[in-house]
Design a protein around this motif. Structure first.
Motif, mmCIF file in Angstrom:
data_model
loop_
_atom_site.group_PDB
_atom_site.id
_atom_site.type_symbol
_atom_site.label_atom_id
_atom_site.label_comp_id
_atom_site.label_asym_id
_atom_site.label_seq_id
_atom_site.Cartn_x
_atom_site.Cartn_y
_atom_site.Cartn_z
ATOM 1 N N ASP A 258 -3.932 28.355 -63.314
ATOM 2 C CA ASP A 258 -4.980 27.326 -63.178
ATOM 3 C C ASP A 258 -4.467 25.969 -63.646
ATOM 4 O OD1 ASP A 258 -6.805 29.237 -62.248
ATOM 5 O OD2 ASP A 258 -7.407 29.760 -64.280
ATOM 6 N N GLY A 259 -3.237 25.663 -63.258
ATOM 7 C CA GLY A 259 -2.649 24.375 -63.613
ATOM 8 C C GLY A 259 -1.986 24.332 -64.970
ATOM 9 N N ALA A 260 -2.147 25.362 -65.787
ATOM 10 C CA ALA A 260 -1.516 25.405 -67.107
ATOM 11 C C ALA A 260 -0.052 25.802 -66.960
ATOM 12 C CB ALA A 260 -2.238 26.395 -68.011
ATOM 13 N N LYS A 261 0.835 25.135 -67.710
ATOM 14 C CA LYS A 261 2.265 25.364 -67.595
ATOM 15 C C LYS A 261 2.872 25.719 -68.952
ATOM 16 C CE LYS A 261 2.644 21.892 -63.897
ATOM 17 N NZ LYS A 261 3.351 20.641 -63.459
ATOM 18 N N ALA A 262 4.004 26.408 -68.895
ATOM 19 C CA ALA A 262 4.759 26.733 -70.107
ATOM 20 C C ALA A 262 6.198 27.021 -69.718
ATOM 21 C CB ALA A 262 4.154 27.930 -70.839
ATOM 22 N N GLU A 263 7.093 26.849 -70.684
ATOM 23 C CA GLU A 263 8.511 27.115 -70.465
ATOM 24 C C GLU A 263 9.050 28.017 -71.565
ATOM 25 O OE1 GLU A 263 9.836 22.995 -68.151
ATOM 26 O OE2 GLU A 263 10.553 23.391 -70.190
ATOM 27 N N VAL A 264 10.089 28.766 -71.227
ATOM 28 C CA VAL A 264 10.766 29.663 -72.165
ATOM 29 C C VAL A 264 12.210 29.209 -72.306
ATOM 30 C CG1 VAL A 264 11.575 32.021 -72.576
ATOM 31 C CG2 VAL A 264 9.292 31.623 -71.611
ATOM 32 N N SER A 265 12.687 29.117 -73.534
ATOM 33 C CA SER A 265 14.080 28.761 -73.783
ATOM 34 C C SER A 265 14.717 29.819 -74.676
ATOM 35 C CB SER A 265 14.192 27.383 -74.437
ATOM 36 O OG SER A 265 13.528 27.354 -75.687
ATOM 37 N N VAL A 266 16.032 29.984 -74.516
ATOM 38 C CA VAL A 266 16.784 30.971 -75.290
ATOM 39 C C VAL A 266 18.008 30.282 -75.883
ATOM 40 C CG1 VAL A 266 17.940 33.212 -75.266
ATOM 41 C CG2 VAL A 266 16.050 32.763 -73.673
ATOM 42 N N SER A 267 18.220 30.464 -77.184
ATOM 43 C CA SER A 267 19.385 29.920 -77.873
ATOM 44 C C SER A 267 20.004 31.010 -78.725
ATOM 45 C CB SER A 267 19.001 28.724 -78.755
ATOM 46 O OG SER A 267 18.443 27.670 -77.989
ATOM 47 N N VAL A 268 21.302 30.911 -78.969
ATOM 48 C CA VAL A 268 22.011 31.880 -79.798
ATOM 49 C C VAL A 268 22.854 31.119 -80.808
ATOM 50 C CG1 VAL A 268 23.568 33.855 -79.828
ATOM 51 C CG2 VAL A 268 22.115 33.457 -77.834
ATOM 52 N N PHE A 269 22.735 31.506 -82.095
ATOM 53 C CA PHE A 269 23.476 30.836 -83.156
ATOM 54 C C PHE A 269 24.165 31.870 -84.038
ATOM 55 C CE2 PHE A 269 20.102 27.806 -82.095
ATOM 56 C CZ PHE A 269 20.847 26.645 -81.916
ATOM 57 N N PRO A 270 25.220 31.461 -84.728
ATOM 58 C CA PRO A 270 25.914 32.388 -85.618
ATOM 59 C C PRO A 270 25.226 32.577 -86.959
ATOM 60 C CG PRO A 270 27.004 30.278 -85.635
ATOM 61 C CD PRO A 270 25.922 30.174 -84.609
ATOM 62 N N SER A 271 24.079 31.944 -87.182
ATOM 63 C CA SER A 271 23.316 32.134 -88.409
ATOM 64 C C SER A 271 21.839 32.099 -88.066
ATOM 65 C CB SER A 271 23.638 31.034 -89.432
ATOM 66 O OG SER A 271 22.955 29.837 -89.098
ATOM 67 N N ASP A 272 20.998 32.382 -89.076
ATOM 68 C CA ASP A 272 19.557 32.334 -88.848
ATOM 69 C C ASP A 272 19.008 30.924 -88.983
ATOM 70 O OD1 ASP A 272 19.728 31.935 -91.546
ATOM 71 O OD2 ASP A 272 18.502 33.653 -92.123
ATOM 72 N N THR A 273 19.903 29.917 -89.044
ATOM 73 C CA THR A 273 19.558 28.493 -89.108
ATOM 74 C C THR A 273 18.497 28.184 -90.162
ATOM 75 O OG1 THR A 273 17.865 28.563 -87.356
ATOM 76 C CG2 THR A 273 20.149 28.209 -86.677
ATOM 77 N N GLY A 274 18.626 28.796 -91.323
ATOM 78 C CA GLY A 274 17.748 28.459 -92.428
ATOM 79 C C GLY A 274 16.731 29.511 -92.800
ATOM 80 N N GLY A 275 16.568 30.550 -91.972
ATOM 81 C CA GLY A 275 15.619 31.596 -92.290
ATOM 82 C C GLY A 275 14.309 31.463 -91.536
ATOM 83 N N THR A 276 13.470 32.477 -91.668
ATOM 84 C CA THR A 276 12.220 32.534 -90.910
ATOM 85 C C THR A 276 11.299 31.371 -91.231
ATOM 86 O OG1 THR A 276 12.353 34.955 -90.821
ATOM 87 C CG2 THR A 276 10.207 33.949 -90.386
ATOM 88 N N LEU A 277 11.120 31.062 -92.509
ATOM 89 C CA LEU A 277 10.195 29.993 -92.892
ATOM 90 C C LEU A 277 10.654 28.656 -92.317
ATOM 91 C CD1 LEU A 277 7.733 29.017 -94.468
ATOM 92 C CD2 LEU A 277 9.211 28.757 -96.479
ATOM 93 N N ALA A 278 11.936 28.371 -92.407
ATOM 94 C CA ALA A 278 12.440 27.095 -91.894
ATOM 95 C C ALA A 278 12.211 26.981 -90.393
ATOM 96 C CB ALA A 278 13.926 26.955 -92.216
ATOM 97 N N ASN A 279 12.422 28.072 -89.674
ATOM 98 C CA ASN A 279 12.239 28.023 -88.224
ATOM 99 C C ASN A 279 10.769 27.929 -87.845
ATOM 100 O OD1 ASN A 279 14.952 28.353 -86.773
ATOM 101 N ND2 ASN A 279 15.077 29.907 -88.374
ATOM 102 N N VAL A 280 9.911 28.631 -88.571
ATOM 103 C CA VAL A 280 8.477 28.528 -88.292
ATOM 104 C C VAL A 280 8.000 27.095 -88.523
ATOM 105 C CG1 VAL A 280 6.187 29.205 -89.123
ATOM 106 C CG2 VAL A 280 7.930 30.948 -88.680
ATOM 107 N N ASN A 281 8.445 26.484 -89.600
ATOM 108 C CA ASN A 281 8.040 25.095 -89.854
ATOM 109 C C ASN A 281 8.619 24.137 -88.826
ATOM 110 O OD1 ASN A 281 6.310 25.377 -92.069
ATOM 111 N ND2 ASN A 281 8.024 25.484 -93.510
ATOM 112 N N ARG A 282 9.805 24.427 -88.327
ATOM 113 C CA ARG A 282 10.376 23.604 -87.256
ATOM 114 C C ARG A 282 9.504 23.699 -86.001
ATOM 115 N NH1 ARG A 282 15.118 25.719 -87.368
ATOM 116 N NH2 ARG A 282 15.851 24.314 -88.985
#
Length: 365
Positions: A258-282
């Motif tokens: 109904d006109g609503a849009k969304a996109e999916v992206s995938v990234s891979v890193f050698p670390s958890d880039t700061g942990g779950t809390l840091a990523n959730v806040n990002r």
């Protein structure tokens, strides 16, 4: 029997519009320990056979038949600077070192990755983003990178500064592109200790030598390597592949609703880039929402299952809603790497594709 997914929900009725600082991350991860300074210790020459295969520059898909034997484990030699202690490797880095000095503590890591030649701006900007600095363009790159000798070959080195937990952080990163992949060497710690240790770090880089070994019978019998970010990804029906952005390995547009849009992206890193809390806040900042804390994290994140890696939690799913926008973010540790999946867009589109998104996350690579 298929795994039953779990979902979390975290919303804010009144989004906040002020910016928040980026969280400094520890790329490739290593523990900080208190060590005695060996001020009079003479440099030691160490020889190590790396206990982990170096990723190939362009690995084949998981179901491909290998056309050649797997890479043999390389032998890494180096001169150990005074005051450095070698702490072995882990699932993220082939070799780790810890430094204790009057100026403070620091760490050094050696991490080979799949070939990243020609992606110098992406390499620099990944570190800059993690300490809250704006990205630079190709024209500015020459002023950031400097030549350095690494393992008898030409490499490049750059520095960034930022803060973590309110304390200054300085990172010196050197890298060299080799036929077997891109090798990264990172010195990280407080500004004073990194400044004091940089000459020893540069000398250490010059002392490194990498020698290809001979494959053992066990190594020769190893099956094809698992799928990697370079391998094709099978998307759910109706998803349309889009050009991947910087630091992304795949990107898709989900069907409109109904006109609503969304996109999916995938990234891979050698670390958890700061942990779950840091990523959730990002992710919350991407929806102009205030940061949460450890106490509020369970309201945003639920487990998806899977094994932990080096103390990091198993796969988790974050579900964040702000007004008519919704974000699903999954963090999945696999084979010493962290896979990040994000579906962001209009809430109706994300709602309709939620189950397909979770199945996509669980079915990869």
């Amino acid at each position: 029997m298929a795994r039953q997914p779990f979902f979390g929900y975290c919303s804010s009725p009144s989004p906040m519009n002020h910016p928040f600082p980026y969280v400094v991350t520890t790329a490739f991860g290593s523990a900080l320990l208190a060590l005695l300074v060996a001020g009079c210790e003479r440099p030691e020459i160490r020889v190590y056979t790396v206990a982990k295969e170096v990723p190939e520059a362009t690995p084949p898909p998981a179901n491909a038949t290998p056309s050649h034997p797997p890479k043999a484990r390389p032998q890494v030699t180096f001169t150990l600077p005074a005051g450095w202690q070698e702490t072995g490797g882990n699932s993220l880095s082939l070799l780790n070192f810890q430094i204790a000095s009057p100026e403070g503590e620091a760490t050094v890591n050696i991490t080979p990755l799949a070939g990243m030649g020609g992606r110098e701006s992406a390499i620099v900007n990944m570190w800059r983003e993690q300490v809250g600095q704006p990205p630079i363009d190709e024209k500015e790159l020459a002023g950031v990178l400097s030549p350095v000798e690494i393992a008898g070959e030409s490499g490049q080195i750059f520095e960034i500064t930022g803060t973590r937990d309110g304390k200054p952080l300085r990172i010196v990163t050197a890298f060299a592109h080799r036929p077997d992949g891109s090798w990264f060497y990172k010195l990280q710690g407080g500004e004073a200790v990194v400044a004091a240790q940089k000459p020893a770090f540069v000398a250490f880089l010059k002392s490194v030598r990498i020698k290809e070994g001979s494959p053992s019978a066990t190594e020769t019998a190893v099956a094809a390597p698992p799928a990697t970010p370079e391998s094709p990804m099978l998307a759910p029906e109706g998803w349309k592949a889009l050009p991947a952005g910087q630091m992304q390995v795949a990107k898709f547009a989900v069907p409109e609703h109904d006109g609503a849009k969304a996109e999916v992206s995938v990234s891979v890193f050698p670390s958890d880039t700061g942990g779950t809390l840091a990523n959730v806040n990002r992710w919350r900042r991407q929806l102009a929402m205030a940061e949460t804390d450890e106490a509020g994290l369970p309201e945003c994140v639920t487990p998806l299952g899977g094994a932990a890696i080096d103390g990091a939690p198993g796969a988790v799913l974050a579900d964040i809603t702000s007004g008519d926008r919704r974000l699903l973010g999954a963090i999945v540790p696999r084979e010493g790497r962290w896979w990040f999946y994000k579906m962001l867009g209009d809430a109706p589109a994300v709602n309709a594709e939620r189950d397909a998104f979770v199945q996509f996350v669980q079915s990869q690579p």
